[in-house]
Design a protein around this motif. Structure first.
Motif: not given
Ligand code: GTP
Ligand code: MG
Length: 214
Positions: A159-183
């Motif tokens: 359901k994602l377009n090409r640009s979303q496919k390239g960027s969605f993961y970075a948003a999760y990583e940024a959020e999770m690395l606030k509390t986790w040492e690694e993904m």
């Protein structure tokens, strides 16, 4: 900071030759005898848990799916290759569920996750279309502090377009690395296109190799 408890990934490809429904119940003491490895699928209602189980099994209607959230209500065991279980669970964050229903649900899911001796890994499904949600972040925190190994599975990537496919993961990583040492390990999947299927099966196959009978 937290310790990581994740297994590593490799590239073995597993064939699923048989996939059968075993049982549904709401009582962990009635689940099948825990003699073979087990993998549970959890995540918000409608995220695609049952669909992904069908994709892995390569059987269209093995697990029941629906366009409406709240379809899966029980702990459902399926057995693959007569040697490991996939477990379909009800979704959380189902807005229409009553408070009493939610409490009961939480209790039995928590009990299942904490007590199931053969549970090798929890796959936490996240809809790749949405920005990070508190309910998922909190659930991961709970898994982490409870010492339950988990991986993230992003769903509906078709359901994602090409640009979303390239960027969605970075948003999760940024959020999770606030509390986790690694993904944690993560998989990018679609039940429409079967993206990620082989990677998930290879990962399961590797973990299967480390199962020790209780
Ligand atoms: P509950 O049992 O209610 O918690 O939901 P669930 O997480 O098991 O979701 P289910 O597999 O029933 O799928 C919900 C809806 O999403 C259905 O209409 C599916 O067809 C659709 N869906 C699931 N996976 C995908 C996917 O990868 N791509 C697309 N486009 N649709 C999907
Ligand atoms: Mg379901």
């Amino acid at each position: 900071t937290k310790k990581t408890i994740f297994a590593t990934n490799t590239k073995l490809i597993m064939k699923v030759n048989t996939a059968e429904f075993v049982m549904s119940n709401q009582d962990i003491t009635k689940c099948p005898i825990p003699q073979i490895p087990e993998y549970a699928f959890i995540g918000r209602s409608n995220v695609g848990k049952s669909s992904l189980i069908n994709t892995l099994a390569n059987v269209k209607n093995l697990a029941k799916t629906s366009g409406k959230p709240g379809k899966t209500r029980l702990i459902n065991h399926f057995i693959m290759n007569k040697s490991w279980y996939l477990v379909d669970l009800p979704g959380y964050g189902f807005a229409k569920a009553s408070k009493a229903h939610r409490n009961k649900y939480e209790k039995f899911i928590n009990e299942y996750m904490m007590k199931r001796e053969n549970l090798m890994n929890v796959f936490l499904l996240i809809d790749s279309r949405h920005p990070p949600q508190h309910i998922d972040i909190d659930f991961m925190e709970w898994l982490g502090t409870s010492g339950i190994p988990f991986s993230i599975v992003f769903t509906k990537i078709d359901k994602l377009n090409r640009s979303q496919k390239g960027s969605f993961y970075a948003a999760y990583e940024a959020e999770m690395l606030k509390t986790w040492e690694e993904m944690p390990p993560h998989f990018i999947t679609s039940s429409e296109t079967k993206d990620g299927r082989e990677e998930l099966l290879a990962y399961i196959e590797e973990i299967n190799g480390s199962f020790v009978k209780p």
